[in-house]
Design a protein around this motif. Structure first.
Motif, mmCIF file in Angstrom:
data_model
loop_
_atom_site.group_PDB
_atom_site.id
_atom_site.type_symbol
_atom_site.label_atom_id
_atom_site.label_comp_id
_atom_site.label_asym_id
_atom_site.label_seq_id
_atom_site.Cartn_x
_atom_site.Cartn_y
_atom_site.Cartn_z
ATOM 1 N N HIS A 222 0.834 -1.199 0.000
ATOM 2 C CA HIS A 222 0.000 0.000 0.000
ATOM 3 C C HIS A 222 0.872 1.253 0.000
ATOM 4 O O HIS A 222 1.685 1.468 0.901
ATOM 5 C CB HIS A 222 -0.933 -0.004 1.209
ATOM 6 N N HIS A 223 0.653 2.090 -1.004
ATOM 7 C CA HIS A 223 1.461 3.285 -1.160
ATOM 8 C C HIS A 223 0.797 4.527 -0.582
ATOM 9 O O HIS A 223 1.405 5.592 -0.532
ATOM 10 C CB HIS A 223 1.778 3.505 -2.644
ATOM 11 N N SER A 224 -0.444 4.406 -0.144
ATOM 12 C CA SER A 224 -1.151 5.523 0.463
ATOM 13 C C SER A 224 -2.222 4.973 1.387
ATOM 14 O O SER A 224 -2.550 3.791 1.362
ATOM 15 C CB SER A 224 -1.791 6.412 -0.611
ATOM 16 N N ALA A 225 -2.790 5.873 2.196
ATOM 17 C CA ALA A 225 -3.774 5.449 3.194
ATOM 18 C C ALA A 225 -5.054 4.928 2.565
ATOM 19 O O ALA A 225 -5.745 4.089 3.148
ATOM 20 C CB ALA A 225 -4.082 6.617 4.129
ATOM 21 N N SER A 226 -5.397 5.397 1.384
ATOM 22 C CA SER A 226 -6.686 5.034 0.782
ATOM 23 C C SER A 226 -6.819 3.542 0.532
ATOM 24 O O SER A 226 -7.899 2.966 0.699
ATOM 25 C CB SER A 226 -6.888 5.803 -0.528
ATOM 26 N N LEU A 228 -5.075 1.248 2.179
ATOM 27 C CA LEU A 228 -4.692 0.532 3.393
ATOM 28 C C LEU A 228 -5.891 0.107 4.223
ATOM 29 O O LEU A 228 -5.832 -0.859 4.980
ATOM 30 C CB LEU A 228 -3.778 1.443 4.223
ATOM 31 N N VAL A 229 -7.008 0.777 4.041
ATOM 32 C CA VAL A 229 -8.145 0.671 4.950
ATOM 33 C C VAL A 229 -8.672 -0.746 5.081
ATOM 34 O O VAL A 229 -8.952 -1.225 6.187
ATOM 35 C CB VAL A 229 -9.271 1.623 4.490
ATOM 36 N N LEU A 230 -8.808 -1.463 3.989
ATOM 37 C CA LEU A 230 -9.492 -2.751 4.011
ATOM 38 C C LEU A 230 -8.565 -3.945 4.202
ATOM 39 O O LEU A 230 -9.028 -5.077 4.243
ATOM 40 C CB LEU A 230 -10.273 -2.930 2.702
ATOM 41 N N ASP A 231 -7.270 -3.724 4.330
ATOM 42 C CA ASP A 231 -6.298 -4.820 4.414
ATOM 43 C C ASP A 231 -6.026 -5.167 5.875
ATOM 44 O O ASP A 231 -5.556 -4.334 6.639
ATOM 45 C CB ASP A 231 -5.003 -4.421 3.715
ATOM 46 N N SER A 232 -6.306 -6.395 6.245
ATOM 47 C CA SER A 232 -6.013 -6.834 7.611
ATOM 48 C C SER A 232 -5.115 -8.064 7.638
ATOM 49 O O SER A 232 -4.773 -8.557 8.710
ATOM 50 C CB SER A 232 -7.317 -7.150 8.359
ATOM 51 N N ASP A 233 -4.726 -8.567 6.462
ATOM 52 C CA ASP A 233 -3.954 -9.802 6.390
ATOM 53 C C ASP A 233 -2.448 -9.570 6.341
ATOM 54 O O ASP A 233 -1.677 -10.421 6.762
ATOM 55 C CB ASP A 233 -4.367 -10.616 5.159
ATOM 56 N N ASN A 234 -2.023 -8.452 5.789
ATOM 57 C CA ASN A 234 -0.603 -8.217 5.582
ATOM 58 C C ASN A 234 0.106 -7.948 6.908
ATOM 59 O O ASN A 234 -0.342 -7.111 7.700
ATOM 60 C CB ASN A 234 -0.420 -7.030 4.630
ATOM 61 N N PRO A 235 1.233 -8.627 7.190
ATOM 62 C CA PRO A 235 1.909 -8.422 8.481
ATOM 63 C C PRO A 235 2.434 -7.005 8.668
ATOM 64 O O PRO A 235 2.449 -6.502 9.802
ATOM 65 C CB PRO A 235 3.056 -9.444 8.442
ATOM 66 N N ASP A 236 2.869 -6.352 7.602
ATOM 67 C CA ASP A 236 3.329 -4.973 7.748
ATOM 68 C C ASP A 236 2.179 -4.028 8.033
ATOM 69 O O ASP A 236 2.334 -3.034 8.757
ATOM 70 C CB ASP A 236 4.069 -4.524 6.481
ATOM 71 N N VAL A 237 0.996 -4.325 7.499
ATOM 72 C CA VAL A 237 -0.191 -3.524 7.802
ATOM 73 C C VAL A 237 -0.543 -3.674 9.280
ATOM 74 O O VAL A 237 -0.845 -2.689 9.967
ATOM 75 C CB VAL A 237 -1.373 -3.936 6.905
ATOM 76 N N VAL A 251 0.873 15.950 12.885
ATOM 77 C CA VAL A 251 1.588 17.167 13.292
ATOM 78 C C VAL A 251 3.008 16.800 13.706
ATOM 79 O O VAL A 251 3.974 17.098 12.999
ATOM 80 C CB VAL A 251 0.852 17.882 14.443
ATOM 81 N N ARG A 252 3.127 16.138 14.849
ATOM 82 C CA ARG A 252 4.455 15.729 15.298
ATOM 83 C C ARG A 252 5.002 14.590 14.438
ATOM 84 O O ARG A 252 6.196 14.565 14.090
ATOM 85 C CB ARG A 252 4.399 15.293 16.774
ATOM 86 N N VAL A 253 4.145 13.643 14.082
ATOM 87 C CA VAL A 253 4.544 12.523 13.231
ATOM 88 C C VAL A 253 3.570 12.428 12.056
ATOM 89 O O VAL A 253 2.346 12.365 12.250
ATOM 90 C CB VAL A 253 4.549 11.187 14.003
ATOM 91 N N ARG A 254 4.123 12.441 10.839
ATOM 92 C CA ARG A 254 3.312 12.328 9.632
ATOM 93 C C ARG A 254 3.769 11.112 8.830
ATOM 94 O O ARG A 254 4.951 10.817 8.767
ATOM 95 C CB ARG A 254 3.452 13.582 8.760
ATOM 96 N N TRP A 255 2.788 10.428 8.210
ATOM 97 C CA TRP A 255 3.104 9.368 7.255
ATOM 98 C C TRP A 255 2.613 9.813 5.889
ATOM 99 O O TRP A 255 1.431 10.109 5.705
ATOM 100 C CB TRP A 255 2.430 8.052 7.650
ATOM 101 N N LEU A 256 3.531 9.853 4.912
ATOM 102 C CA LEU A 256 3.204 10.355 3.587
ATOM 103 C C LEU A 256 2.960 9.251 2.578
ATOM 104 O O LEU A 256 2.598 9.543 1.433
ATOM 105 C CB LEU A 256 4.337 11.254 3.072
ATOM 106 N N GLY A 257 3.171 7.984 2.958
ATOM 107 C CA GLY A 257 3.106 6.912 1.975
ATOM 108 C C GLY A 257 4.359 6.923 1.108
ATOM 109 O O GLY A 257 5.393 7.487 1.471
ATOM 110 N N THR A 258 4.274 6.312 -0.056
ATOM 111 C CA THR A 258 5.408 6.285 -0.973
ATOM 112 C C THR A 258 5.619 7.662 -1.579
ATOM 113 O O THR A 258 4.662 8.310 -2.009
ATOM 114 C CB THR A 258 5.164 5.259 -2.087
#
Length: 384
Positions: A222-226, A228-237, A251-258
């Motif tokens: 997953h390269h962005s949050a959109s 990522l929402v439905l994935d519950s099987d991937n260990p990194d998720v 604010v203090r911590v941001r995740w931008l995806g790829t």
């Protein structure tokens, strides 16, 4: 010299953003061709890298399948490798195979019996049954991407190693001559979000010690949050949701995806430091050479290849203690960005990497062929 460069079926070459092995291949092929090497690229149809020939099985990259259950995806790498074997048996004329496909690629080139170099891009604590018993038959040799990586290999694999070649980046070309951007207030962690990279530790430290942290990299496929929402099987998720996302407040911590160039280069080039709170022995460190080429010092736990790539006090700051990382981030402002860029321009350019690989190719091709076994009257090896 004509080389079959096997990049695998996972992502195009070059990839659109994240892509470790594919970025390495995309960096290596152009300077090899400039040195007179003809390169036939085994990749997916979506690849755009110029080459002297193509071998393709899949039209698009199969990266999304990588972490699905084995019984669902075990045929993906094999289908790609079967296509490579078919091409070679159908008359594709090459002097050497340069393979980059984990585990299955090594076994396949060993079975082919052609001169081959297999580059090890990963943690060599994996696949002990293969690496601990490997026999290249005098035809197949391996190289690492750092000395520290090879030092952790089983003896059978080390017996086939003919050296290591540090990774490179096109950003290193002329890095010492480019103007460097002004530094901002943020710290960045660049790379796939996974437990070994330690993004959870970095995010926790950001909140505890009050520095702004940007996480840039995919979570599994997953390269962005959109997506990522439905994935519950991937260990990194699962890791991201349980251990990283609670700290991502925007604010203090941001995740931008790829992130891809030119935004990636601006993000890293304006960072105060590249943070690497590693929980594994980093084998290659593409993010390190990219950061140095952009004039950004590296603050890291001194694991794996980091001490080979970063000169403590000059191009970054290293420690063996997690609790020292915040103080080192504060001290990173004293590192001269021009020294980082100068180091990258001297050591981590594509032409330097290509020259090293050409030397390894010659060593493979000059290796004496294995002796033919002496057979008895029934065609069996003597002494069997």
């Amino acid at each position: 010299m004509r080389v079959l460069m096997n990049a695998g079926p996972w992502l195009p070459v070059p990839p659109g953003g994240y892509g470790g092995i594919e970025n390495v291949v995309a960096t290596l092929v152009p300077p090899l061709r400039a040195l007179g090497v003809e390169v036939v690229l085994a990749t997916v149809g979506a690849s755009t890298l110029p080459a002297d020939g193509r071998v393709t099985v899949f039209e698009d990259g199969q990266f999304a399948a990588l972490q699905r259950p084995y019984n669902q995806v075990s045929g993906v790498a094999q289908a790609h490798l079967h296509g490579v074997v078919r091409a070679l048996r159908s008359g594709l004329d090459v002097d050497l195979v340069h393979d980059h496909v984990e585990a299955a690629g090594l076994a396949t080139v060993a079975a082919l019996g052609l001169p081959a170099l297999h580059t090890l891009h990963w943690d060599l604590g994996k696949h002990p049954e293969l690496y601990g018993t490997f026999d290249g038959g005098g035809r197949v040799w391996v190289n690492g991407v750092s000395a520290a990586q090879l030092a952790r290999a089983p003896q059978a694999l080390r017996d086939h190693a003919i050296g290591h070649v540090h990774l490179a980046t096109p950003l290193a070309d002329g890095a010492d001559r480019r103007p460097l951007p002004a530094k901002g207030d943020h710290v960045v962690i660049l790379g796939r979000i996974t437990p070994g990279k330690g993004q959870d530790l970095g995010a926790r430290l950001a909140h505890e010690y009050g520095f702004d942290l940007v996480l840039a990299g995919p979570v599994g496929p997953h390269h962005s949050a959109s997506s990522l929402v439905l994935d519950s099987d991937n260990p990194d998720v699962r890791f991201f949701r349980s251990s990283v996302a609670p700290y991502v407040d925007g604010v203090r911590v941001r995740w931008l995806g790829t992130v891809a160039p030119p935004f990636r280069d601006e993000l890293v080039g304006t960072a105060r430091a590249m943070l690497a709170p590693l929980r594994w022995e980093e084998p290659g460190g593409t993010f390190v050479v990219e950061s140095l080429a952009l004039g950004t010092p590296v603050v890291a736990l001194a694991r794996g290849c980091l001490p080979e790539l970063v000169e403590h006090g000059r191009t970054g700051l290293l420690t063996s203690a997690e609790e020292e990382l915040p103080d080192l981030l504060h001290a990173a402002d004293k590192i001269d960005p021009r020294e980082c860029a100068k180091e990258a321009a001297a050591r981590f350019t594509p032409s330097v990497m290509a020259t090293h690989y050409l030397s390894l190719y010659k060593r493979v091709l000059n290796s004496p062929p294995p002796a033919s076994p002496r057979l008895d009257s029934k065609g069996q090896p003597l002494g069997a």
